[in-house]
Design a protein around this motif. Structure first.
Motif, PDB file in Angstrom:
ATOM      1  N   ILE A 129     110.148  33.212  56.237  1.00  0.00           N
ATOM      2  CA  ILE A 129     108.807  33.295  56.795  1.00  0.00           C
ATOM      3  C   ILE A 129     108.235  31.885  56.890  1.00  0.00           C
ATOM      4  N   ALA A 130     107.621  31.572  58.031  1.00  0.00           N
ATOM      5  CA  ALA A 130     106.998  30.252  58.210  1.00  0.00           C
ATOM      6  C   ALA A 130     105.737  30.166  57.363  1.00  0.00           C
ATOM      7  N   ASN A 131     105.529  28.988  56.773  1.00  0.00           N
ATOM      8  CA  ASN A 131     104.305  28.792  55.993  1.00  0.00           C
ATOM      9  C   ASN A 131     103.805  27.356  56.094  1.00  0.00           C
ATOM     10  N   GLY A 132     103.753  26.835  57.305  1.00  0.00           N
ATOM     11  CA  GLY A 132     103.202  25.509  57.521  1.00  0.00           C
ATOM     12  C   GLY A 132     104.208  24.543  58.103  1.00  0.00           C
ATOM     13  N   PHE A 133     103.842  23.270  58.034  1.00  0.00           N
ATOM     14  CA  PHE A 133     104.687  22.207  58.561  1.00  0.00           C
ATOM     15  C   PHE A 133     104.797  21.093  57.540  1.00  0.00           C
ATOM     16  N   ALA A 134     105.897  20.353  57.630  1.00  0.00           N
ATOM     17  CA  ALA A 134     106.094  19.161  56.808  1.00  0.00           C
ATOM     18  C   ALA A 134     106.210  17.978  57.750  1.00  0.00           C
ATOM     19  N   ASN A 135     105.686  16.852  57.333  1.00  0.00           N
ATOM     20  CA  ASN A 135     105.862  15.624  58.100  1.00  0.00           C
ATOM     21  C   ASN A 135     107.191  15.002  57.687  1.00  0.00           C
ATOM     22  N   THR A 136     108.086  14.846  58.663  1.00  0.00           N
ATOM     23  CA  THR A 136     109.390  14.249  58.395  1.00  0.00           C
ATOM     24  C   THR A 136     109.528  12.974  59.223  1.00  0.00           C
ATOM     25  N   GLU A 137     110.558  12.213  58.944  1.00  0.00           N
ATOM     26  CA  GLU A 137     110.797  10.990  59.716  1.00  0.00           C
ATOM     27  C   GLU A 137     111.003  11.291  61.187  1.00  0.00           C
ATOM     28  N   GLY A 138     111.504  12.490  61.506  1.00  0.00           N
ATOM     29  CA  GLY A 138     111.727  12.886  62.889  1.00  0.00           C
ATOM     30  C   GLY A 138     110.541  13.598  63.520  1.00  0.00           C
ATOM     31  N   GLY A 139     109.442  13.694  62.783  1.00  0.00           N
ATOM     32  CA  GLY A 139     108.258  14.381  63.282  1.00  0.00           C
ATOM     33  C   GLY A 139     107.991  15.643  62.484  1.00  0.00           C
ATOM     34  N   PRO A 140     106.948  16.402  62.860  1.00  0.00           N
ATOM     35  CA  PRO A 140     106.622  17.621  62.116  1.00  0.00           C
ATOM     36  C   PRO A 140     107.741  18.653  62.237  1.00  0.00           C
ATOM     37  N   ALA A 141     107.997  19.336  61.121  1.00  0.00           N
ATOM     38  CA  ALA A 141     109.033  20.368  61.094  1.00  0.00           C
ATOM     39  C   ALA A 141     108.502  21.578  60.324  1.00  0.00           C
TER      40      ALA A 141
END
Length: 156
Positions: A129-141
């Motif tokens: 289940i999706a529960n938000g986004f993380a900021n990664t070096e490649g952009g939001p994931a």
């Protein structure tokens, strides 16, 4: 050429030191199958090098004596963080990744992952289940989780 997976010839085991070269190869080749990411990898070739510090946390899917994929999951804050889930391009869409997710589900009550946007459908099919986004070096994931006790995955 795509292979055909039969569960009778799939073995999932702990990764060992002698697997490192093959794991690096699968990681690199699987990463490069996504055409939209190739420019990003060209700008950051260091992202194509698998971190062998993950070896103690890695499970390997072996079919007919060959590595078909692998997954790494580390304990973090009472759950398992799925760091890697890669399938050899010859074995993609044959059930290898799902078998690895089921294998990891046997080890914990909750699995969390920062998903590649292209892998979201796979994770959803496994019950994540999706529960938000993380900021990664490649952009939001997307951040996703699987509550193994509720997901209905066959844990046997």
């Amino acid at each position: 050429m795509k292979k055909t997976l039969h569960s009778s010839n799939l073995i999932i085991r702990n990764a060992v030191f002698d697997d490192i070269g093959l794991l690096r190869d699968v990681y690199r080749r699987a990463s490069l199958t996504v055409e939209e990411d190739r420019d990003l990898f060209a700008a950051h070739p260091e992202w194509l090098v698998w971190d062998d510090k993950m070896l103690p946390f890695t499970r390997v899917a072996v079919v007919n004596g060959r590595i078909a994929g692998f997954a790494s999951a580390c304990p973090v804050n009472g759950c398992l963080e799925l760091e890697d889930l890669f399938t050899d391009p010859e074995w993609m869409r044959q059930g290898v990744a799902m078998a690895l997710i089921k294998d990891i589900a046997r080890r914990g009550a909750r699995i969390e992952v920062t998903a590649s946007p292209r892998a979201v459908r796979l994770y959803e099919a496994a019950g994540f289940i999706a529960n938000g986004f993380a900021n990664t070096e490649g952009g939001p994931a997307p951040r996703m989780y699987l509550d193994v006790t509720r997901a209905g995955l066959d844990r046997n």
